[in-house]
Design a protein around this motif. Structure first.
Motif, PDB file in Angstrom:
ATOM      1  N   GLY A 151       6.311   6.051   5.879  1.00 47.33           N
ATOM      2  CA  GLY A 151       6.083   6.894   7.052  1.00 47.33           C
ATOM      3  C   GLY A 151       4.761   6.621   7.735  1.00 47.33           C
ATOM      4  O   GLY A 151       4.663   6.579   8.958  1.00 47.33           O
ATOM      5  N   GLN A 152       3.734   6.414   6.927  1.00 45.23           N
ATOM      6  CA  GLN A 152       2.367   6.363   7.469  1.00 45.23           C
ATOM      7  C   GLN A 152       1.860   4.943   7.699  1.00 45.23           C
ATOM      8  O   GLN A 152       0.811   4.756   8.315  1.00 45.23           O
ATOM      9  N   GLY A 153       2.540   3.962   7.201  1.00 43.86           N
ATOM     10  CA  GLY A 153       2.062   2.586   7.339  1.00 43.86           C
ATOM     11  C   GLY A 153       0.869   2.315   6.435  1.00 43.86           C
ATOM     12  O   GLY A 153       0.642   3.018   5.450  1.00 43.86           O
ATOM     13  N   VAL A 154       0.128   1.288   6.767  1.00 42.16           N
ATOM     14  CA  VAL A 154      -1.046   0.890   5.976  1.00 42.16           C
ATOM     15  C   VAL A 154      -2.180   1.889   6.242  1.00 42.16           C
ATOM     16  O   VAL A 154      -2.410   2.298   7.371  1.00 42.16           O
ATOM     17  N   GLN A 155      -2.884   2.287   5.188  1.00 45.61           N
ATOM     18  CA  GLN A 155      -3.973   3.255   5.366  1.00 45.61           C
ATOM     19  C   GLN A 155      -5.107   2.639   6.209  1.00 45.61           C
ATOM     20  O   GLN A 155      -5.368   1.427   6.132  1.00 45.61           O
TER      21      GLN A 155
ATOM     22  N   ASP B 229       0.839  -1.195   0.000  1.00 47.09           N
ATOM     23  CA  ASP B 229       0.000   0.000   0.000  1.00 47.09           C
ATOM     24  C   ASP B 229       0.878   1.251   0.000  1.00 47.09           C
ATOM     25  O   ASP B 229       1.436   1.612   1.020  1.00 47.09           O
ATOM     26  N   ARG B 230       1.062   1.866  -1.135  1.00 43.28           N
ATOM     27  CA  ARG B 230       1.799   3.129  -1.292  1.00 43.28           C
ATOM     28  C   ARG B 230       3.230   3.074  -0.760  1.00 43.28           C
ATOM     29  O   ARG B 230       3.680   4.013  -0.099  1.00 43.28           O
TER      30      ARG B 230
ATOM     31  N   ALA C 172      -8.432  -1.729   8.613  1.00 38.28           N
ATOM     32  CA  ALA C 172      -9.711  -2.180   9.180  1.00 38.28           C
ATOM     33  C   ALA C 172     -10.223  -3.429   8.458  1.00 38.28           C
ATOM     34  O   ALA C 172     -10.976  -4.220   9.029  1.00 38.28           O
ATOM     35  N   ALA C 173      -9.809  -3.591   7.214  1.00 42.71           N
ATOM     36  CA  ALA C 173     -10.271  -4.740   6.428  1.00 42.71           C
ATOM     37  C   ALA C 173      -9.402  -5.986   6.640  1.00 42.71           C
ATOM     38  O   ALA C 173      -9.699  -7.050   6.104  1.00 42.71           O
ATOM     39  N   ALA C 174      -8.332  -5.840   7.430  1.00 41.53           N
ATOM     40  CA  ALA C 174      -7.424  -6.982   7.651  1.00 41.53           C
ATOM     41  C   ALA C 174      -8.028  -7.964   8.641  1.00 41.53           C
ATOM     42  O   ALA C 174      -8.774  -7.576   9.542  1.00 41.53           O
ATOM     43  N   ASP C 175      -7.706  -9.241   8.462  1.00 38.47           N
ATOM     44  CA  ASP C 175      -8.170 -10.258   9.409  1.00 38.47           C
ATOM     45  C   ASP C 175      -7.317 -10.291  10.665  1.00 38.47           C
ATOM     46  O   ASP C 175      -7.778 -10.695  11.727  1.00 38.47           O
TER      47      ASP C 175
ATOM     48  N   LEU D   7      -6.097 -11.873   5.360  1.00 38.70           N
ATOM     49  CA  LEU D   7      -5.281 -10.689   5.099  1.00 38.70           C
ATOM     50  C   LEU D   7      -4.606 -10.279   6.406  1.00 38.70           C
ATOM     51  O   LEU D   7      -5.282  -9.982   7.395  1.00 38.70           O
ATOM     52  N   ILE D   8      -3.273 -10.289   6.410  1.00 36.74           N
ATOM     53  CA  ILE D   8      -2.510  -9.976   7.627  1.00 36.74           C
ATOM     54  C   ILE D   8      -1.724  -8.691   7.406  1.00 36.74           C
ATOM     55  O   ILE D   8      -0.939  -8.593   6.457  1.00 36.74           O
ATOM     56  N   ALA D   9      -1.990  -7.708   8.258  1.00 37.74           N
ATOM     57  CA  ALA D   9      -1.341  -6.410   8.113  1.00 37.74           C
ATOM     58  C   ALA D   9      -0.388  -6.168   9.273  1.00 37.74           C
ATOM     59  O   ALA D   9      -0.631  -6.612  10.390  1.00 37.74           O
TER      60      ALA D   9
END
Lengths: 265, 265
Positions: A211-215, A116-117, A220-223, A183-185
């Motif tokens: 810098g910001q990590g996962v949006q 993610d970015r 919120a959608a991660a398991d 999905l693992i974040a």
């Protein structure tokens, strides 16, 4: 073989314009190894440009030029090649190719990497290389990630592109429904230590912006949210280093289970 | 505060000459965070140069300039600062400092990181950052490694320098006798899987040159050679990614043992 001596040659200008990034779905590959691998995997490039001086001396370059034929293979002056090259010591051959755009699977049932970015080309390249080494075959990049087939990413990935299917500019949130694996974040808050977790055989690993990590919406959608236990007061890993730890902890756990399975037979 | 408007100013020229590397035991630090951390850890810089325009607007910069006093703090035109800066958006302050050269311990009884000719500054920076995050405090770099206090390494390490003792230009082979902990090297041949090994509580981790790996003489001096099991046909990890896997596998095993110990109480 046609030879180019002027930087005003339209084909040469086209390659030079590509510079360090891809444009209009095209990119420039550099060096005998990556170009040879391209031919093995994808076939002919749109254009192949050889350093005329090196071509005369190097049998490997000569064989490649011959295999490609004069419709796509051109030579040029050494100074033109040097001007094109992204590396300090050029390697005598550049390809102009159209970037592979594999179709995304309708459903995803095996481990994959989601980015993610992630912005730094060196990080994206190292992430691709690590994913390939960990046995992952599919990588999804969101809009805003570094262009996977740019020269810097290609350089850091050291050939990993050719053992991966790479999907770019993916709307990861919309892709979520296609995942048949957890999905693992990675996250710093409300997360479990990766070392206390029995990881599933297959999962989608999600890493975010330097810098910001996962949006937040994706998080919120991660398991599952995981963190890597670090030394007190430091708590900071480069995203590619964090991914190496996670993907290989996954591999370790699975290798352990495979060994247990073999032992039980 | 003295203000510099000309690039011919001798102090400005001294900073500009430092460029991207350190010279004569000096280096340039950039940005409020790293400069502030320097003051906290090492005290006064030899020279501090502020962007005059930013200084007038930014309270944090102003407070730092005031704390340093007019003997070391100078301001300059914004264009001079931009010319000096290694990053796209400069951060308003640069320090000229003399590179810390801590004395090497006479004997080494705790975990440490040894780097044998790791050349890429981004790799060295990431290695330092990973070592700090893994709880390591001592890093030894051989001759031929990237200069640890150069701008690129500082940028990749994200402040890790300040929680580490970094020893540069070390003759690692000569240093071998001081090690009271096992020396563990990564190698591709005659090596054991890191996942089958019970790692000692403390060890010296040795990683080598990006292309050539650890030099043979050092490899021969290692107590253990390990490899990271990778996907068939890929077998390639960036050195900083490999170190992340090893150092955190070490951390995982020790955290496990610590948990077992607590559970046994």
């Amino acid at each position: 073989m046609k030879h180019i001596s002027s930087r005003d040659n339209p084909l040469y200008k086209r390659l030079a314009r590509l510079g360090d990034g891809k444009r209009d779905g095209h990119t420039m590959l550099e060096g005998i190894h990556v170009c040879q691998t391209w031919v093995d995997r994808y076939g002919m490039p749109e254009l192949a440009l050889f350093d005329g001086e090196r071509l005369a001396q190097n049998a490997e370059l000569g064989a490649l030029a011959q295999a490609l034929g004069s419709r796509v293979a051109l030579s040029c002056d050494s100074r033109l090649m040097r001007n094109l090259s992204q590396v300090e010591h050029g390697q005598g051959v550049c390809f102009l190719v159209s970037v592979p755009e594999p179709l995304r699977p309708a459903s995803v049932a095996e481990s994959c990497l989601w980015l993610d970015r992630v912005q730094d080309p060196g990080n994206v390249g190292t992430l691709l290389r690590t994913a390939a080494a960990a046995g992952i075959h599919h990588v999804y990049l969101s809009e805003g990630s570094a262009a996977a087939w740019s020269a810097k990413v290609l350089r850091s990935a050291q050939g990993a592109h050719f053992s991966l299917s790479i999907y770019e500019r993916v709307d990861l949130l919309a892709e979520r429904d296609k995942l048949k694996v957890p999905l693992i974040a990675t996250a710093l808050a409300q997360a479990r230590s990766i070392y206390t977790l029995a990881l599933p055989r297959h999962c989608a690993w999600l890493f975010g912006h330097e810098g910001q990590g996962v949006q937040p919406a994706l998080l919120a959608a991660a398991d599952e949210r995981v963190f890597i236990p670090q030394a007190p007061g430091v708590e900071s890993l480069n995203v590619a280093a964090a991914a190496a730890v996670c993907l290989f902890e996954h591999r370790r756990q699975w290798l352990d289970q495979a060994a247990d399975f073999r032992n039980a037979l």
